[in-house]
Enzyme design. Structure first.
Site, PDB file in Angstrom:
ATOM      1  N   GLY B 169      74.984  -3.436  -2.893  1.00 23.41           N
ATOM      2  CA  GLY B 169      74.726  -2.848  -1.587  1.00 23.41           C
ATOM      3  C   GLY B 169      75.470  -1.538  -1.433  1.00 23.41           C
ATOM      4  N   GLY B 170      76.180  -1.398  -0.309  1.00 23.96           N
ATOM      5  CA  GLY B 170      76.871  -0.151   0.000  1.00 23.96           C
ATOM      6  C   GLY B 170      77.891   0.235  -1.055  1.00 23.96           C
ATOM      7  N   GLY B 404      60.063  25.631 -26.783  1.00 18.99           N
ATOM      8  CA  GLY B 404      60.885  25.721 -25.580  1.00 18.99           C
ATOM      9  C   GLY B 404      62.219  25.026 -25.771  1.00 18.99           C
ATOM     10  CB  ALA B 405      63.242  22.029 -27.678  1.00 14.57           C
TER      11      ALA B 405
END
Lengths: 667, 510
Positions: B169-170, B404-405
């Site tokens: 949870g939190g 692009g790599a």
């Protein structure tokens, strides 16, 4: 003398021959397959010739390719090493036709000794003791019974075409003879399609002793003493030594004389080895003659001070032997271990891969001990499936057998090797084995001393204490350095570490204090025992070297999570060093069961299944490769993430697989 | 006066006992240590200074007034790790299940504030039952106070979360915003909603371990940066991590002396990258042989194995290592690998740790799964991270740097300071076969011609020299000398000063 020698071999033996040729000022040529273009022997030679693809049959075994390489390089002699073409008379003849000298015996001698039965007859004729029995095939049980009665039980029933233990039966008394004979015959028929059967005397608890001979082209033959190679695993030699702890002077002289007589009988004119099977009572019988340089020749070189390769080259060039039998003196003791890429903890399965760490111990003379390393690899070399898995031979020499064994044990502990699994721990365990140390050898030694295989786990007793001392000193070096980290608070008191350390190795736990003592460390154990440890080991060194109470010591060390894996004396175990407070808390930690991996073997990446190494029912260990998937044009070897038996196989070679696609199930 | 001293002793004793002997035994029985025991391992012996041992909650509802324990379920303070100050808070599961209420949160925010003000790392140890429901919105407020401080401290001081028990949870969001999360196998788990809620909402039946165990988060979700077998192992590894980390973004990296020669040659590296471009190799051998003492602290080892990130030292100084891993998925960049490396690059940049990048990348991973999964955006994260980084950047292209790599992996164009290539490097738009099939589409029907074209292409473009001729790589170096060349480059770059334009903050494609 020759102007240029071609070495028709690879690996350590090629390197070893090239070294001698270079020392003699002879130009050298290496040959290599496509798999070996970066190999050490290629780098060692003056020239190198590519002779074909990786499989030996198309490269190192190709007479044509090698003769052609001689022609292209102008080599006037060829040394064949061992294995490959070394005992092929056809190779020697092909070289002769091409006008190239074969550095080995004449083809006639190779042929004469190449046939088991013919060589036995020749030996008997030359007055050599052969194993009692009958040379010709036996027709019926009655014949076998007659022969057995003549030579005495136990006897061995052997298929003529036999090998690998098939078609072989030991019979201890007449009662079992008939059945064994028939069984051997049918087994021989079904396995080899040849039901010819022989009977010979079975030597109980046999030892393997062999005589090194060398002859020249002028009819001289001398022997260079014996080697004992009884420590074997599945007929593969593991340890060799010279001299043999079995022989006395009289036996040595008798064995040597018989070996020389046999060599002379066949006109032997190079280095060769006459192998005998010996009983514990020093009786001995001829087995066979190897017409080549043996793997284990270095032990003979170390006790005789001779260079066998140089002698082979000189006699091949027509020079007479430079000494007579009376000049051969044996001095000290030499021991050789064969370092193989095989996993002793997993039934000695062969292992392949890149040697990411390869740091053999330093060779040379240390006091009165000599360490010699014959290898054909360097760090970064690849152990492949194509050739013999032997990586190196480690040879030590000292005035006595015990000292040579101690030197061997130390050298093995200081040998770092990572990548493929290797038998270093097993060899080290052999060095510590009481029967080996006592010289009470037989070819069954390994099976008898390691009946459940080799585990090589945590050490015990004093060995464990010494390992603990090494661990605690390594920990001290690390802690001291941590205290020198930049940026500590200007606190009123410096960081201290509890000087009392707890060391856990397997089930053993030691508490020890380390104090610096000059350039060494004083390690005091809680029970009052003290060890003085000296070492200049630094973090990251794969080998720890130093002294423990003045005795030289070494260990392989590799970092593991919160500790060091220390391998020494045949034991490898994780050592965890804690402060005592940490140790008390660590003792509360539950032992984690080995993690269970997934229930299926899957591919983490999409690709094409190129190779499948498993079938239903195969047993897999974590880390075993099970298939090759090609993805992004790369071949990726996938490995099992846990132990288990393979169940259904769900993919086949050629399948295109999506990511996480199952390849097989665990049963 | 005397009675105050007596009272102090009594109160301290009570506080140290936490939830009492029975609960401590229960904690041990689960294979877990108590908060104080954990701190005794994490911190140098005797260095822990505790704050707020006497703090108690002020809640009264649901019978809470009678259920007060000094310390209120969290142990806070500071100590040292190898002499360097570190602030800590450790949830105490034996006290009210370690649940967070207003006073508990107040203790945490107090050390958070101190850590930020004093520029020292903060380590949180998690083992708790979540929000203290009895305190209602006060507990929620407490969480947010902690979260706010996590965010302000991010990039200023290292924040480390050690999850050593339940964390649900939190509780999960504070670790999620810190720099590193370690978990213990078998005894820790993290999830937003637990198995019961999952069952109710989706009908899935799943155990806590399967839903949010250490291996799940270290392998699949990447929430955890490391998974360890037990508390002691994790805590000692956390100390090892802290030794690599600067105390803050202005303190500089903690160097230490070494005897490992920065000029050490490694001849075996010459044969590490196979000539066959399709054959895999293990980049970790390269990392270990370049690093001091073969020491490499890998982050997210089990997640996105096609890229390797972690800390090492060169000449005694910590650096961040980013390396494509050809042994996994051919070293391709996919969404997971891009995110993993991007986050690591940003951590190093924030804390002024130089980046050493080893490149062997065939490109970005094609496929619908990747494209639908936002490969463009995730790949852009790594590109963005490298481009904005102002720390020293040293890059070694070991083999493939395609398309692009190539640009992404700390190329010269992204302000790489020193970029080297091995002779095996192939810097190109794509592999020869693919390139030729596009360039010579008309000849596709003639395999002989295509093969010849491919050979030409390889000879011309598949080497480091096309890039070297343009100065895109500064030198072609022998693999064996990589350590020396990288060490020298880093030494030269020690005085590097580079600033990006003023901005409130950038807008990295999250």
């Amino acid at each position: 003398m020759f102007g240029k020698i071609l070495v028709a071999n690879r690996g350590e033996i090629a390197c070893r021959i090239l070294r001698t040729a270079k020392r003699m000022g002879i130009a050298t040529v290496a040959v290599h397959s496509a798999a070996d273009s970066d190999a050490s022997h290629v780098a060692t030679a003056d020239e190198a010739v590519a002779i074909g693809p990786a499989p030996a049959a198309q490269s190192y075994l190709s007479i044509e390719a090698i003769v052609d390489a001689c022609r292209r390089t102008g080599a006037d002699a060829v040394h064949p090493g061992y294995g490959f073409l070394s005992e092929r008379a056809a190779f020697a003849r092909a070289l002769a036709e091409a006008g190239v000298v074969f550095i080995g015996p004449n083809p006639g001698a190779i042929e004469a000794m190449g046939d088991k039965i013919a060589s036995k007859r020749l030996a008997r004729a030359a007055g050599v003791a052969v194993v009692p029995g009958r040379d010709e095939a036996l027709e019926a049980v009655a014949d076998a019974r007659a022969v057995a009665a003549e030579i005495g039980y136990p006897v061995m029933i052997k298929a003529s075409a036999g090998g690998g233990g098939k078609g072989m039966r030991v019979v201890r008394s007449e009662a079992g003879l008939a059945e064994a004979f028939e069984r051997a015959r049918s087994e021989a028929m079904s396995s080899f399609g040849d039901d010819r059967i022989f009977v010979e005397k079975f030597v109980v608890d046999p030892r393997h002793v062999e005589i090194q001979v060398i002859g020249d082209r002028h009819g001289n033959v001398v022997h260079l003493g014996e080697r004992e190679c009884s420590v074997q695993r599945r007929n593969q030699k593991v340890l060799e030594e010279a001299p043999s702890p079995l022989l006395d002077e009289a036996t040595r002289a008798a064995m040597g004389a018989q070996a020389v007589a046999l060599a002379k009988a066949v006109g032997y004119d190079s280095a060769g080895t006459v192998e005998f099977v010996a009983g514990q009572d020093r009786s001995f019988h001829f087995l066979e003659m190897n017409t080549r340089l043996q793997v284990e020749h270095p032990v003979t070189e170390l006790v005789t001070g001779l260079d066998l390769v140089e002698l082979m080259i000189r006699v091949a060039a027509g020079e007479p032997l430079p000494f007579g039998q009376g000049d051969v003196k044996l001095s000290g003791w030499a021991v050789e271990s064969r370092v193989y890429a095989e996993d002793p903890r997993r039934g000695f399965l062969p292992s392949i891969g890149r040697l990411s760490t390869y740091r053999p111990p330093e060779a040379g003379r240390f006091g009165d001990a000599t360490v010699r390393v014959d290898d054909g690899v360097v760090e970064g070399a690849e152990v492949t499936i194509h050739y013999d898995p032997m990586i190196a031979k480690l040879v030590t020499h000292a005035p006595t057998r015990a000292a040579a064994i101690d030197a061997q044990a130390l050298a093995l502990d200081g040998f770092a090797l990572d990548g493929p699994a290797c038998n270093l721990d097993f060899l080290a365990a052999l060095m510590a084995n009481a029967r080996w140390r006592a010289g009470a050898l037989s070819t069954g030694l390994i099976g008898e001393e390691f009946p459940d295989g080799f585990s090589g786990g945590a050490p015990a007793g004093e060995t464990a204490r010494e390992t603990a001392a090494i661990a605690v000193v390594c920990d001290h070096v690390g802690n001291k350095r941590k205290r020198a980290i930049a940026g500590p608070m200007r606190a009123p008191r410096p960081v201290t570490f509890d000087a009392a350390r707890s060391v856990r190795i397997g089930a053993a736990e030691f508490v020890a204090r380390v104090a610096e003592d000059g350039d060494a460390f004083a390690v005091t154990f809680a029970d009052g025992a003290r060890l003085r440890v000296a070492s200049d080991w630094w973090l990251g060194d794969p080998v720890w070297r130093g002294e423990i109470d003045g005795r030289p010591a070494a260990a392989r060390v590799a970092p593991v999570e919160n500790g060091l894996r220390i391998a020494r004396g045949g034991h490898a175990a994780d050592a965890r060093v804690h402060s005592r407070a940490e140790a008390a808390l660590a003792a509360l930690m539950p032992a984690k069961a080995a993690r269970r991996g997934a229930s299926r073997l899957t591919t983490p990446m999409p690709g094409v299944l190129r190779r499948l190494d498993v079938k239903e029912g195969d047993a897999l260990k974590a880390g075993d490769p099970f298939c090759v998937v090609e993805a992004m044009k790369m071949e990726n070897v996938l490995r099992a993430d846990r132990d288990g038996a393979v169940g259904r196989v769900l993919a086949k070679v050629g399948d295109t697989l999506a990511a996480d696609a199952p390849i097989a199930e665990f049963a | 006066m005397k009675h105050v001293i007596e009272d102090l002793g009594r109160r301290r004793g009570r506080a140290r006992l936490g939830g009492g002997a029975a609960r401590i035994d229960a904690q041990h029985a689960k294979g877990k240590l108590t908060a104080r025991e954990r701190l005794s391992i994490l911190l140098d012996e005797g260095s822990f200074e505790e704050f707020d041992a006497f703090v108690e909650h002020r809640a009264t509802e649901f019978g809470m007034a009678a259920n007060k324990v000094p310390g209120d379920g969290v142990v806070t303070g500071w100590g040292t790790v190898n002499g360097r100050a570190v602030f800590v808070y450790a949830k105490d599961f034996t006290v009210l299940g370690g649940s967070l209420g207003e006073a508990h949160a107040g203790k945490i925010t107090k050390v958070q504030d101190l850590a930020l003000r004093n520029k020292a790392p903060i380590v949180g140890l998690f083992d708790a039952g979540g929000a203290r429901i009895q305190e209602g919105v006060a507990a929620l407020g407490g969480y947010a106070e902690v979260f706010q401080r996590n965010v302000l401290a991010s990039g200023v001081i290292p924040q480390i979360s050690l999850v050593m028990g339940p964390c649900a949870g939190g509780d999960v969001y504070s670790p999620a915003m810190t720099d590193f999360v370690f978990m213990v196998r078998g005894t820790s788990y993290m999830f937003v909603t637990g198995p019961d809620v999952v069952k109710t909402v989706t009908g899935e039946t799943v155990t806590a371990e399967e839903l949010g165990g250490a291996d799940v988060h270290a392998t699949r979700s990447s929430v955890a940066d490391g998974a360890y077998d037990d508390d002691v192992t994790l805590l000692l590894q956390a100390r090892r991590l802290i030794d690599f980390l600067p105390s803050s973004n202005v303190s500089g990296a903690p160097h230490w002396p070494t005897r490992d020669d920065p000029d050490r040659e490694e001849p075996s590296l010459d044969t590490l990258a196979p000539e066959n471009p399709n054959a895999p190799w293990d980049v970790k051998e390269l990392v270990r042989k370049v690093a001091d003492e073969r020491d490499f602290f890998e982050i997210q080892e089990a997640h996105a194995k096609n890229v390797v990130v972690g800390f090492a030292r060169i000449a005694g100084r910590p650096v961040g290592i980013v390396a494509n891993q050809p042994a996994a998925l051919a070293g391709v960049l996919d969404a997971d690998a891009s995110r993993k490396a991007a986050r690591f690059v940003r951590f190093c940049d924030a804390f002024s740790l130089p980046l050493v990048t080893f490149v062997d990348v065939p490109g970005f991973l094609p496929g619908t799964a990747q494209e639908y999964g936002g490969l463009i955006k995730h790949g852009a994260k790594l590109l963005f991270a490298y481009a904005e980084a102002t720390v020293p950047k040293v890059t070694v292209i070991a083999r493939k740097a395609y398309g692009g790599a190539y640009d992404v992996m700390a190329s010269k164009h992204l302000r790489g300071d020193v970029n080297y290539a091995w002779p095996t490097a192939q810097i190109a738009v794509m592999g020869a076969k693919g390139a030729v099939e596009i360039l010579h589409r008309a000849e596709l029907g003639d395999p002989g011609k295509i093969a010849a074209r491919a050979k030409d292409y390889e000879a011309r473009f598949m080497s480091p020299f096309v890039a070297a001729e343009r100065g895109y790589v500064d030198d072609v170096i022998m693999p064996r000398e990589t350590r020396r060349r990288v060490a020298r480059a880093l030494a030269m770059l020690e005085g590097k000063a580079l600033a990006n334009p003023w901005k409130k903050h950038d807008n990295i494609p999250l």
